[in-house]
Design a protein around this motif. Structure first.
Motif, PDB file in Angstrom:
ATOM      1  N   HIS A  94       2.624   6.886  -6.753  1.00  0.00           N
ATOM      2  CA  HIS A  94       1.430   7.527  -7.329  1.00  0.00           C
ATOM      3  C   HIS A  94       0.672   6.587  -8.265  1.00  0.00           C
ATOM      4  O   HIS A  94       0.225   6.979  -9.340  1.00  0.00           O
ATOM      5  CB  HIS A  94       1.823   8.811  -8.064  1.00  0.00           C
ATOM      6  N   ASN A 101      -2.514   4.471  -9.193  1.00  0.00           N
ATOM      7  CA  ASN A 101      -3.955   4.564  -8.942  1.00  0.00           C
ATOM      8  C   ASN A 101      -4.451   3.297  -8.253  1.00  0.00           C
ATOM      9  O   ASN A 101      -4.191   2.178  -8.709  1.00  0.00           O
ATOM     10  CB  ASN A 101      -4.685   4.765 -10.281  1.00  0.00           C
ATOM     11  N   THR A 102      -5.166   3.454  -7.146  1.00  0.00           N
ATOM     12  CA  THR A 102      -5.667   2.301  -6.408  1.00  0.00           C
ATOM     13  C   THR A 102      -7.122   1.993  -6.727  1.00  0.00           C
ATOM     14  O   THR A 102      -7.832   1.381  -5.927  1.00  0.00           O
ATOM     15  CB  THR A 102      -5.504   2.507  -4.889  1.00  0.00           C
ATOM     16  N   VAL A 104      -9.922   2.391   2.326  1.00  0.00           N
ATOM     17  CA  VAL A 104      -9.498   2.212   0.935  1.00  0.00           C
ATOM     18  C   VAL A 104     -10.719   2.207   0.014  1.00  0.00           C
ATOM     19  O   VAL A 104     -10.720   2.836  -1.049  1.00  0.00           O
ATOM     20  CB  VAL A 104      -8.698   0.898   0.772  1.00  0.00           C
ATOM     21  N   ASP A 154       1.294   4.302  -2.899  1.00  0.00           N
ATOM     22  CA  ASP A 154       1.178   5.738  -2.630  1.00  0.00           C
ATOM     23  C   ASP A 154       2.427   6.492  -3.063  1.00  0.00           C
ATOM     24  O   ASP A 154       2.342   7.555  -3.696  1.00  0.00           O
ATOM     25  CB  ASP A 154       0.913   5.976  -1.139  1.00  0.00           C
ATOM     26  N   LYS A 155       3.608   5.936  -2.733  1.00  0.00           N
ATOM     27  CA  LYS A 155       4.867   6.623  -3.081  1.00  0.00           C
ATOM     28  C   LYS A 155       5.051   6.744  -4.583  1.00  0.00           C
ATOM     29  O   LYS A 155       5.629   7.727  -5.066  1.00  0.00           O
ATOM     30  CB  LYS A 155       6.051   5.868  -2.474  1.00  0.00           C
ATOM     31  N   HIS A 158       0.836  -1.213   0.000  1.00  0.00           N
ATOM     32  CA  HIS A 158       0.000   0.000   0.000  1.00  0.00           C
ATOM     33  C   HIS A 158       0.868   1.261   0.000  1.00  0.00           C
ATOM     34  O   HIS A 158       0.619   2.213  -0.754  1.00  0.00           O
ATOM     35  CB  HIS A 158      -0.922  -0.007   1.224  1.00  0.00           C
ATOM     36  N   THR A 159       1.911   1.254   0.821  1.00  0.00           N
ATOM     37  CA  THR A 159       2.840   2.397   0.859  1.00  0.00           C
ATOM     38  C   THR A 159       3.551   2.568  -0.475  1.00  0.00           C
ATOM     39  O   THR A 159       3.740   3.699  -0.966  1.00  0.00           O
ATOM     40  CB  THR A 159       3.873   2.203   1.979  1.00  0.00           C
ATOM     41  N   SER A 189     -11.997   5.637  -0.570  1.00  0.00           N
ATOM     42  CA  SER A 189     -11.070   6.490  -1.324  1.00  0.00           C
ATOM     43  C   SER A 189     -11.050   6.162  -2.817  1.00  0.00           C
ATOM     44  O   SER A 189     -10.520   6.943  -3.608  1.00  0.00           O
ATOM     45  CB  SER A 189      -9.658   6.354  -0.764  1.00  0.00           C
TER      46      SER A 189
END
Length: 608
Positions: free
Chosen positions: A355, A357-358, A382, A352-353, A348-349, A385
């Motif tokens: 960028h 798309n989740t 999650v 995010d780092k 997950h990190t 979001s």
């Protein structure tokens, strides 16, 4: 007559007058000074669209002829420059604007120009790019009438058109019953046929065609071998896959630079259940790409080898290879199944780092991982979001909430689906019914069960009936559970009978449990679950004799109880322990420490 291109809807040149045309041509680099075919392509497209003066067109013709390389092309252009230039532009447009390429082909026919073996392949390519099957069939008829179908390039492109449009019978008929036998079928012909069979889920026919090709003394290339191996994967036929592998080895194909064949072999062995062979191919690969690693990770995950899949991922990390979306989804699935929360949080990190798309598959996998690792709040975070949610997103959230006993929240999420216009599927309803079952919501569960067929046109499967039996059983409605089983349009399976047996244990229905036990053993004769549960039911009623008799029957039938298993994570390493396990190299130290813990617990008043 105006060109179809000049009257095409939406053309930005429709209203340009002659003065503007000349002005635009003047502002561009001079046509006479053009020194590349690329510049001439731009000029010719502009002239066709705008209907520029004849002298500009003639200059373009002369320039293309002068830039043409090779006597054959030069002679062709001098003999019929108009056909040559139509071919030239049709080729340019066949990918970028296939409908305009088809319009140019029609214009050729209207002008009395005769398409040739260079024209038709690109027109057919434009047809499959735009899914213009009817036009392709007209081209097919024209090629038969003019004998152009005897050209192998025309023939192969026509096969490809029918394959892209999903007409496997047309592909088969064209390949086997041509009216022009003088045109030889080449490797591309066989590749197109075999690929069409695999794509349209006819793997057996693909394999048979491959053997026919070999009998015709044609040597396959890497592409055909990859396609054939994928057919073996679809069939799940390990012996056939080994036969193809042996063929590759015996015929001395150079696999060193071909990562694609290696990847296909790995995929085939994993889907056929031969993990050792897959690992052997993987370990012996001189060069691996991200697909190679993904094939191993995904295959091991699919086979339930979650720890081994994550070991491969950590090897991949150690080499500094960058995982892609597919890698991360497989890793998250493995983390979810063995409860490796820390690695899931690392993924997950990482997302995010970088960028990433989740939304979509990655977001769904994150929701599932957090829910199964006991972090339902993070799963919900999650989920909220995600900007784009689909049925899988909602299903993952509903199932996760059901597991955590949050039935009403799961039902609220389910209600939200209809508000945003997303239709639930069969798996969604398994989550909904499970939520109702765990919370004892009998009325709501019955309503949703009936809504499956009444509202959503989904026919309940054995999983849904099992959830309803569990719902009735937990609520003490044993008679209703039995009536539901009797009314099932499907044959009750182990899941359904197991749910009823569990209800019998809760409510101490020994006589009914004995009947259910007989049905359950028919479906799972080697399973230990029914025996263990029935033994516990006897023991709870102090019927020790029956319990002992059942244990003897287990021994006679060689049914062994599956030992309990625990996984412990220490500094990123997983350690697996089973009941009575002494395989760990530090077994003595572990048991000594365990005895000390038990001793200290007793001294503090705990009863163990």
């Amino acid at each position: 007559m105006a060109s179809p291109l000049t009257v095409a809807s939406g053309s930005r040149y429709n209203d340009i007058n002659t003065f503007q045309q000349l002005s635009l041509l003047h502002q561009s680099p001079r046509l006479e000074s053009s020194k590349s075919v690329g510049q001439l392509k731009q000029f010719h497209a502009f002239i066709i669209k705008t209907g520029s003066p004849q002298h500009q067109t003639q200059i373009l013709y002369d320039k293309i002829i002068s830039l043409s390389r090779g006597n054959e092309i030069e002679n062709l252009s001098l003999q019929n420059p108009q056909v040559y230039l139509y071919n030239f532009i049709i080729q340019c447009l066949s990918n970028a604007n296939p409908l305009e390429a088809i319009a140019l082909y029609r214009e050729m026919l209207i002008k009395g120009l005769l398409p040739n073996t260079y024209t038709l392949p690109y027109v057919l390519k434009a047809c499959w790019q735009s899914q213009s099957l009817r036009v392709g069939q007209q081209v097919h008829a024209y090629s038969m009438k003019t004998a152009l179908l005897s050209n192998v390039y025309v023939f192969n492109t026509l096969m490809r058109l029918y394959a892209v449009c999903g007409l496997i019978k047309a592909v088969h008929k064209l390949f086997h019953f041509r009216q022009h036998p003088q045109a030889q079928r080449d490797l591309v012909s066989w590749t197109t046929l075999i690929q069409a069979y695999v794509k349209m889920d006819y793997p057996t026919e693909a394999i048979l065609s491959f053997f026919d090709m070999c009998q015709a003394n044609l040597r396959p290339d890497g592409m055909i071998l990859v396609i054939v191996l994928s057919a073996c994967s679809k069939l799940g036929d390990l012996s056939l896959g080994i036969k193809i592998h042996r063929y590759i080895t015996d015929n001395h194909f150079n696999l060193s630079p071909d990562v694609f064949i290696h990847n296909a072999l790995i995929d085939m062995y994993l889907k056929c259940g031969n993990i050792p062979s897959a690992r052997k191919v993987f370990d012996e690969m001189p060069v691996k790409n991200v697909v190679s690693w993904n094939s191993m990770i995904a295959g091991l995950t699919h086979r339930g080898q979650f720890k081994e899949a994550l070991d491969i991922f950590r090897r991949m990390q150690g080499l500094g290879l960058k995982p892609d979306d597919f890698t991360l989804v497989c890793v998250l699935n493995s983390c979810a199944n063995i409860g490796w929360l820390e690695l899931g949080k690392w993924v997950h990190t990482y997302l995010d780092k970088n960028h990433i798309n989740t939304d979509g598959f990655i977001g769904n996998a994150l929701v599932d991982m957090y829910a199964k690792c006991g972090r339902i709040d993070q799963a919900f975070g999650v989920f909220r979001s995600m900007k784009c949610r689909d049925v899988y997103s909602y299903t993952a959230m509903i199932v996760g909430l059901a597991i955590h006993g949050k039935a009403w929240k799961a039902l609220d999420i389910f209600s939200e689906m209809s508000q945003v216009g997303i239709e639930p599927d069969e798996v969604t309803f398994v989550g909904v019914l499970s939520a109702c079952s765990h919370a004892g919501l009998v009325e709501e569960g019955c309503k949703h069960f009936l809504d499956m067929s009444r509202v959503y046109n989904l026919q309940p499967q054995t999983e849904h009936y099992g959830c309803m039996v569990d719902l009735f059983g937990r609520a003490g409605l044993i008679r209703e559970a039995l009536d539901l089983i009797k009314s099932m349009p499907l044959v009750p399976d182990a899941f359904v009978w197991g749910a009823l047996l569990g209800a019998c244990k809760i409510h101490a229905k020994v006589e009914l449990a004995e009947i259910v036990m007989e049905n359950l053993v028919r479906f799972e004769p080697e399973g230990d679950g029914a025996y263990i549960l029935m033994t516990n039911i006897y023991s709870s009623k102090n019927r020790w004799k029956e319990a002992l008799k059942l244990r003897k029957k287990m021994k006679e039938r060689k049914v062994k109880k599956t030992p309990g298993c625990s996984l412990v994570e220490v500094y990123g390493e997983f350690y697996e322990f089973r009941k009575g396990d002494k395989s760990h190299p530090k077994t003595l130290e572990i048991y000594k420490l365990l005895d000390e813990i038990m001793h200290q617990s007793k001294n503090h008043g705990y009863i163990l």
